[in-house]
Enzyme design. Structure first.
Site, PDB file in Angstrom:
ATOM      1  NE  ARG A 136       2.120  -5.323  11.323  1.00 25.27           N
ATOM      2  CZ  ARG A 136       3.206  -5.138  10.572  1.00 25.27           C
ATOM      3  NH1 ARG A 136       4.312  -5.816  10.826  1.00 25.27           N
ATOM      4  NH2 ARG A 136       3.181  -4.284   9.579  1.00 25.27           N
ATOM      5  NE  ARG A 147       6.592  -0.817  10.324  1.00 28.03           N
ATOM      6  CZ  ARG A 147       5.438  -0.748   9.680  1.00 28.03           C
ATOM      7  NH1 ARG A 147       5.360  -0.108   8.540  1.00 28.03           N
ATOM      8  NH2 ARG A 147       4.365  -1.309  10.173  1.00 28.03           N
ATOM      9  CE  LYS A 155      -2.300  -1.057   3.832  1.00 29.55           C
ATOM     10  NZ  LYS A 155      -1.687  -2.348   4.210  1.00 29.55           N
ATOM     11  NE  ARG A 175       7.177  -2.746   5.720  1.00 29.46           N
ATOM     12  CZ  ARG A 175       5.847  -2.564   5.695  1.00 29.46           C
ATOM     13  NH1 ARG A 175       5.271  -2.084   4.616  1.00 29.46           N
ATOM     14  NH2 ARG A 175       5.100  -2.885   6.726  1.00 29.46           N
ATOM     15  NE  ARG A 231      -4.245  -1.557  10.201  1.00 29.61           N
ATOM     16  CZ  ARG A 231      -3.147  -1.048   9.642  1.00 29.61           C
ATOM     17  NH1 ARG A 231      -3.160   0.152   9.126  1.00 29.61           N
ATOM     18  NH2 ARG A 231      -2.045  -1.755   9.602  1.00 29.61           N
TER      19      ARG A 231
HETATM   20  P1  AMP Z   1       0.907   0.164   9.187  1.00 30.05           P
HETATM   21  O1  AMP Z   1       2.073   1.050   8.952  1.00 30.05           O
HETATM   22  O2  AMP Z   1      -0.316   0.594   8.403  1.00 30.05           O
HETATM   23  O3  AMP Z   1       1.223  -1.289   8.967  1.00 30.05           O
HETATM   24  O4  AMP Z   1       0.513   0.322  10.725  1.00 30.05           O
HETATM   25  C1  AMP Z   1       1.396  -0.029  11.770  1.00 30.05           C
HETATM   26  C2  AMP Z   1       0.620  -0.181  13.072  1.00 30.05           C
HETATM   27  O5  AMP Z   1      -0.006   1.068  13.396  1.00 30.05           O
HETATM   28  C3  AMP Z   1      -0.514  -1.197  13.029  1.00 30.05           C
HETATM   29  O6  AMP Z   1      -0.074  -2.521  13.295  1.00 30.05           O
HETATM   30  C4  AMP Z   1      -1.438  -0.660  14.127  1.00 30.05           C
HETATM   31  O7  AMP Z   1      -0.935  -0.982  15.407  1.00 30.05           O
HETATM   32  C5  AMP Z   1      -1.294   0.857  13.956  1.00 30.05           C
HETATM   33  N1  AMP Z   1      -2.307   1.402  13.015  1.00 30.05           N
HETATM   34  C6  AMP Z   1      -2.077   1.977  11.806  1.00 30.05           C
HETATM   35  N2  AMP Z   1      -3.214   2.382  11.227  1.00 30.05           N
HETATM   36  C7  AMP Z   1      -4.208   2.056  12.080  1.00 30.05           C
HETATM   37  C8  AMP Z   1      -5.625   2.195  12.047  1.00 30.05           C
HETATM   38  N3  AMP Z   1      -6.256   2.744  10.999  1.00 30.05           N
HETATM   39  N4  AMP Z   1      -6.329   1.736  13.128  1.00 30.05           N
HETATM   40  C9  AMP Z   1      -5.711   1.188  14.187  1.00 30.05           C
HETATM   41  N5  AMP Z   1      -4.390   1.011  14.285  1.00 30.05           N
HETATM   42  C10 AMP Z   1      -3.628   1.440  13.231  1.00 30.05           C
END
Ligand code: AMP
Length: 192
Positions: free
Chosen positions: A146, A134, A14, A128, A89
């Site tokens: 996740r 990360r 994404k 990654r 989400r």
């Molecule tokens: P991402 O970079 O999108 O993979 O997000 C990393 C982490 O941030 C996720 O595993 C969640 O803990 C948190 N996170 C990101 N976006 C959301 C969202 N829309 N709702 C809840 N938690 C989020």
């Protein structure tokens, strides 16, 4: 306005694709993951609270991310459109986003859902993690959580947009450019 939800499990690509789409269509990229990581790096109260969830691969509470998105949309009043990456989400987040955008008379145009096999997701995330450091991309049990959270809490969001006739599946396997071409075709179809 062109408002796109770029959807898909962790590791679907994404972020990579959003960067290319915003350049081509002149949109503003809103990634809740990126915003949360910035809060974390700045050691804000919000960041410290979010870290507890992010470290486990759990979702940060809806009201926190909805508030964040609302303030980013307000800060970009002149935007030609937004690409939402990693948001919504949950169905509650999708409903809140609809309310926010409807108030502005600029609803979601389309949800583009990147479809990628699980083995490929894990391979990409571990790759990654090695490059970026990360921590939630380096531990296979956090990655598994996740993906589990995605299947349970996030995948129903597809149905939310399907009901509105806005959901489009896009194959997320292949090269970055191949996937980008498929996404552009889907975007251009809804604009013509
Ligand atoms: P991402 O970079 O999108 O993979 O997000 C990393 C982490 O941030 C996720 O595993 C969640 O803990 C948190 N996170 C990101 N976006 C959301 C969202 N829309 N709702 C809840 N938690 C989020």
């Amino acid at each position: 306005m062109l408002n796109i939800v770029l959807f898909g499990p962790p590791g679907a690509g994404k972020g990579t694709q959003a960067s290319k789409i915003i350049e081509k269509y002149q949109l503003v990229h809103l990634s809740t993951g990126d915003i949360l990581r910035a809060e974390l790096a700045a050691q804000t109260e919000l960041g410290k609270e979010a870290k507890k969830y992010m470290d486990k691969g759990d979702l940060v509470p809806d009201e926190v991310v909805i508030g964040m998105i609302e303030s980013k949309i307000d800060k970009n009043a002149d935007a030609l459109g937004f690409i939402f990456d990693g948001f919504p989400r949950t169905t509650a987040q999708a409903e809140a986003l609809d309310n926010l955008l409807n108030k502005k008379g600029a609803p979601i145009s389309v949800m583009l859902s990147l479809e990628v096999e699980k083995e490929e997701l894990i391979r990409r995330l571990l790759g990654r993690g090695q490059m970026s450091g990360r921590s939630d991309d380096q531990d296979e049990s956090i990655i598994e959580n996740r993906i589990k959270v995605y299947n349970k809490e996030t995948s129903p969001v597809k149905g939310f947009y399907e009901k509105q006739g806005k959901h489009k599946s896009v194959t997320g396997m292949g090269s970055v450019d191949e996937i980008f071409d498929r996404l552009c075709q889907a975007i251009d179809n809804i604009r013509s």
